[in-house]
Design a protein around this motif. Structure first.
Motif, PDB file in Angstrom:
ATOM      1  N   PRO A 118       0.822  -1.208   0.000  1.00  0.00           N
ATOM      2  CA  PRO A 118       0.000   0.000   0.000  1.00  0.00           C
ATOM      3  C   PRO A 118       0.865   1.273   0.000  1.00  0.00           C
ATOM      4  O   PRO A 118       1.764   1.430   0.808  1.00  0.00           O
ATOM      5  CB  PRO A 118      -0.763  -0.112   1.313  1.00  0.00           C
ATOM      6  N   GLU A 119       0.520   2.144  -0.899  1.00  0.00           N
ATOM      7  CA  GLU A 119       1.136   3.466  -1.025  1.00  0.00           C
ATOM      8  C   GLU A 119       0.056   4.446  -1.443  1.00  0.00           C
ATOM      9  O   GLU A 119      -0.974   4.049  -1.985  1.00  0.00           O
ATOM     10  CB  GLU A 119       2.237   3.473  -2.082  1.00  0.00           C
ATOM     11  N   TYR A 120       0.306   5.712  -1.213  1.00  0.00           N
ATOM     12  CA  TYR A 120      -0.638   6.730  -1.663  1.00  0.00           C
ATOM     13  C   TYR A 120      -0.571   6.820  -3.181  1.00  0.00           C
ATOM     14  O   TYR A 120       0.520   6.800  -3.762  1.00  0.00           O
ATOM     15  CB  TYR A 120      -0.321   8.096  -1.070  1.00  0.00           C
ATOM     16  N   PRO A 121      -1.714   6.947  -3.852  1.00  0.00           N
ATOM     17  CA  PRO A 121      -1.700   7.098  -5.308  1.00  0.00           C
ATOM     18  C   PRO A 121      -0.872   8.301  -5.769  1.00  0.00           C
ATOM     19  O   PRO A 121      -0.222   8.246  -6.811  1.00  0.00           O
ATOM     20  CB  PRO A 121      -3.184   7.276  -5.664  1.00  0.00           C
ATOM     21  N   ALA A 147      14.083   2.924  -1.347  1.00  0.00           N
ATOM     22  CA  ALA A 147      14.285   1.473  -1.297  1.00  0.00           C
ATOM     23  C   ALA A 147      12.994   0.764  -0.905  1.00  0.00           C
ATOM     24  O   ALA A 147      12.657  -0.284  -1.463  1.00  0.00           O
ATOM     25  CB  ALA A 147      15.401   1.142  -0.313  1.00  0.00           C
ATOM     26  N   GLU A 148      12.259   1.350   0.028  1.00  0.00           N
ATOM     27  CA  GLU A 148      11.020   0.735   0.508  1.00  0.00           C
ATOM     28  C   GLU A 148       9.978   0.623  -0.610  1.00  0.00           C
ATOM     29  O   GLU A 148       9.424  -0.457  -0.848  1.00  0.00           O
ATOM     30  CB  GLU A 148      10.454   1.577   1.656  1.00  0.00           C
ATOM     31  N   VAL A 149       9.716   1.711  -1.303  1.00  0.00           N
ATOM     32  CA  VAL A 149       8.725   1.701  -2.385  1.00  0.00           C
ATOM     33  C   VAL A 149       9.210   0.823  -3.528  1.00  0.00           C
ATOM     34  O   VAL A 149       8.428   0.094  -4.148  1.00  0.00           O
ATOM     35  CB  VAL A 149       8.420   3.141  -2.863  1.00  0.00           C
ATOM     36  N   SER A 150      10.495   0.873  -3.792  1.00  0.00           N
ATOM     37  CA  SER A 150      11.068   0.049  -4.860  1.00  0.00           C
ATOM     38  C   SER A 150      10.815  -1.436  -4.613  1.00  0.00           C
ATOM     39  O   SER A 150      10.420  -2.161  -5.531  1.00  0.00           O
ATOM     40  CB  SER A 150      12.572   0.321  -4.951  1.00  0.00           C
ATOM     41  N   LEU A 151      11.043  -1.890  -3.395  1.00  0.00           N
ATOM     42  CA  LEU A 151      10.806  -3.303  -3.068  1.00  0.00           C
ATOM     43  C   LEU A 151       9.333  -3.668  -3.205  1.00  0.00           C
ATOM     44  O   LEU A 151       8.993  -4.744  -3.693  1.00  0.00           O
ATOM     45  CB  LEU A 151      11.296  -3.615  -1.658  1.00  0.00           C
ATOM     46  N   LYS A 152       8.456  -2.761  -2.801  1.00  0.00           N
ATOM     47  CA  LYS A 152       7.018  -3.017  -2.937  1.00  0.00           C
ATOM     48  C   LYS A 152       6.639  -3.175  -4.412  1.00  0.00           C
ATOM     49  O   LYS A 152       5.880  -4.079  -4.771  1.00  0.00           O
ATOM     50  CB  LYS A 152       6.208  -1.880  -2.318  1.00  0.00           C
ATOM     51  N   ILE A 153       7.176  -2.307  -5.252  1.00  0.00           N
ATOM     52  CA  ILE A 153       6.886  -2.371  -6.689  1.00  0.00           C
ATOM     53  C   ILE A 153       7.448  -3.649  -7.292  1.00  0.00           C
ATOM     54  O   ILE A 153       6.771  -4.342  -8.062  1.00  0.00           O
ATOM     55  CB  ILE A 153       7.432  -1.125  -7.414  1.00  0.00           C
TER      56      ILE A 153
END
Length: 162
Positions: free
Chosen positions: A36-39, A54-60
């Motif tokens: 989950p991330e903000y649109p 790094a955090e968002v990258s791993l989620k993607i």
């Protein structure tokens, strides 16, 4: 992964993410919420207004079933490319002071201002106006101007080419 990285090296990862989402028929909003991330975060990354963490990258990576670290490596390559561009900008004069028509036969953005200084100085002093001559003189300094033209200062708005 190597082929993917080579293909997209230096491109903002947001463009690659946008392409992947379109290829998989995924909408940005629902994709962001699934991470989950903000649109808004995903939209800013896609538009190049925000860098990947790094955090968002791993989620993607996990959501798109890419090898872990793929998007972050693309971000690193992009950041390196941008830093190289910034460094190169320090080693050239203000291009706004030079008419592009002086370099009609080449791309002024791709000139190597350090290696090709003799040709550049000659061309500016043969065809340039006073403002362009001053800009080049300020950029290269009197030592290089004297090396190319035989004089270290502008006399009567011109430097004879020897």
């Amino acid at each position: 992964m190597e082929a993917l990285l080579e293909k997209y090296k230096g491109i903002h990862p947001g463009l690659i993410l946008d392409r992947e989402l379109k290829k998989r028929n995924l909408k940005k909003g629902p994709f962001a919420l699934s991470l989950p991330e903000y649109p808004q975060t995903i939209t800013a990354i896609i538009k190049g207004r925000r860098l990947l963490t790094a955090e968002v990258s791993l989620k993607i990576d996990r959501a798109l079933e890419l090898e872990e670290g793929t998007m972050y490596l693309l971000q690193a390559y992009y950041s390196i490319t941008e830093e190289i561009k910034r460094e190169q900008a320090m080693y050239r004069p203000d291009l706004n002071l030079l008419r592009k028509s002086l370099f009609w036969d080449t791309d002024i953005e791709k000139l190597d201002w350090q290696k090709q200084y003799k040709t550049i100085i000659k061309r500016i002093f043969e065809r340039g106006d006073d403002q362009e001559k001053k800009a080049i003189s300020d950029f290269y300094g009197s030592k290089k101007i004297k090396e190319v033209t035989g004089r270290s200062s502008i006399v009567e708005n011109s430097l004879p080419i020897m």
